[in-house]
Design an enzyme around this catalytic site. Structure first.
Site, PDB file in Angstrom:
ATOM      1  N   ASP A  40       0.843  -1.190   0.000  1.00  0.00           N
ATOM      2  CA  ASP A  40       0.000   0.000   0.000  1.00  0.00           C
ATOM      3  C   ASP A  40       0.880   1.243   0.000  1.00  0.00           C
ATOM      4  O   ASP A  40       2.008   1.220   0.505  1.00  0.00           O
ATOM      5  CB  ASP A  40      -0.901   0.013   1.231  1.00  0.00           C
ATOM      6  N   TYR A  67       6.595  -8.480   8.824  1.00  0.00           N
ATOM      7  CA  TYR A  67       6.272  -7.061   8.991  1.00  0.00           C
ATOM      8  C   TYR A  67       6.553  -6.596  10.416  1.00  0.00           C
ATOM      9  O   TYR A  67       6.611  -7.397  11.353  1.00  0.00           O
ATOM     10  CB  TYR A  67       4.782  -6.807   8.700  1.00  0.00           C
ATOM     11  N   ASP A  81      -6.871   1.443   8.204  1.00  0.00           N
ATOM     12  CA  ASP A  81      -5.619   2.107   8.564  1.00  0.00           C
ATOM     13  C   ASP A  81      -5.909   3.598   8.702  1.00  0.00           C
ATOM     14  O   ASP A  81      -7.059   4.044   8.544  1.00  0.00           O
ATOM     15  CB  ASP A  81      -4.503   1.822   7.538  1.00  0.00           C
ATOM     16  N   ARG A 176      -3.691  -5.147   7.993  1.00  0.00           N
ATOM     17  CA  ARG A 176      -4.807  -4.246   8.333  1.00  0.00           C
ATOM     18  C   ARG A 176      -6.004  -5.036   8.855  1.00  0.00           C
ATOM     19  O   ARG A 176      -6.702  -4.586   9.775  1.00  0.00           O
ATOM     20  CB  ARG A 176      -5.227  -3.446   7.097  1.00  0.00           C
TER      21      ARG A 176
END
Length: 313
Positions: A40, A67, A81, A176
């Protein structure tokens, strides 16, 4: 200098993965550039970039990713988000780390997950985010994903507490969605505040290059693409004799022994265990000088094991 290979790019915030490809294409003056694993725009970190002929190898990269992210509780948004419209905001000062720790195991292992409404998932040939921007609601089935590790890095209490996590997961996992679903399970609401991809497709953030570093290396003529062998080791290798190398470039299917033998073999594997798995499966293919020739598909016929050229470089 050959430009066939890979670039471990450290993607900055604020631009799309497609924008990164365009910028790399201009910097290297190279037409054939592709990326693996879309990020993203707000997300930073490892973005694997394939250069030249290596674009044909993107499908063979490892799928696991890792991550480092921050979840903010007490808040839900349209995009799951901080980029999206706030749907609900309510302080949750009573939320404790102990409650979060008790809920986290529910998000480990093989889990079902609904992708965020604003995501690149395709429905009827259109991206979900395109439909969401038009106000169209789409009923999606849950997707099966796998989370290998969830490690708490830090906790900050307050009206809108924040949790820092280290996450290792398989392909298709939305961090997310984990933030959203964890917040819902705690009756607190949750959204992803920030995210950095630390590993992807065998690339690590420790060895990634920013655009500034890439430009400097290009100016100093020190940039060297990452060779396929450095990121395709999970496939195993097979080495061809000169005779078989010639036939490989002619696109011929090559019979190989089920168990590699010593001596004047025309084809050998390294390590031998590569040929003991159940076909079909891909292997890296090299000549005896160590030159990478491409990817072959190992399959079984009625009488033998066959190596078929799949990607010939």
């Amino acid at each position: 200098m050959t430009t066939d290979g890979f670039l471990n790019l450290h993607k900055p915030a604020g631009i799309t993965s497609h924008d990164c490809v365009g910028r790399v294409r201009r910097l290297l003056q190279l037409k054939r550039v592709g990326h693996g694993g879309t990020l993203d725009p707000a997300v930073t970190g490892v973005l694997p970039i394939a250069l030249g002929k290596a674009t044909r190898l993107l499908q063979f990269l490892q799928h696991n990713k890792a991550y480092r992210g921050t979840i903010r509780f007490g808040l839900t948004t349209a995009t799951d988000d901080l980029e999206g419209e706030i749907i609900h905001s309510q302080p949750v000062p009573d939320l404790t780390l102990e409650k979060v720790q008790a809920a986290l195991p529910n998000f480990l292992g093989k889990i079902e997950q609904f992708p965020p409404n604003f995501s690149a998932v395709q429905v009827g040939g259109k991206r979900l985010y395109e439909l969401a921007r038009k106000g169209e609601k789409v009923e999606l089935a849950a997707r099966n994903v796998e989370v290998f590790r969830l490690e708490i890095l830090d906790w900050r209490s307050g009206d809108f507490p924040e949790l820092d996590l280290s996450i290792a997961c398989g392909a298709g996992t939305y961090i997310r969605a984990i933030a959203r679903d964890l917040g819902a399970q705690l009756n607190a609401g949750g959204t992803l505040a920030c995210l950095t991809r630390t590993e992807s497709s065998g690339f690590s953030i420790d060895q990634s290059l920013s655009f500034a570093e890439l430009e400097q290396q290009l100016q100093e003529n020190t940039f060297r693409p990452i060779l396929p062998a450095q990121v395709l080791g999970h496939l195993g290798t097979i080495v061809l004799s000169p005779e078989y190398t010639k036939r490989w470039f002619q696109g011929q299917r090559l019979p190989i022994p089920e168990t590699p033998i010593e001596g004047n073999q025309k084809i050998s594997s390294n390590p031998p265990e590569n040929l003991t798995a159940q076909p079909p499966y891909p292997l890296q293919v090299y000549d005896r000088d160590g030159k990478f020739l491409g990817i072959g598909q190992v399959a079984s016929s009625e009488t033998s094991i066959i190596l078929s050229p799949q990607i010939v470089l």
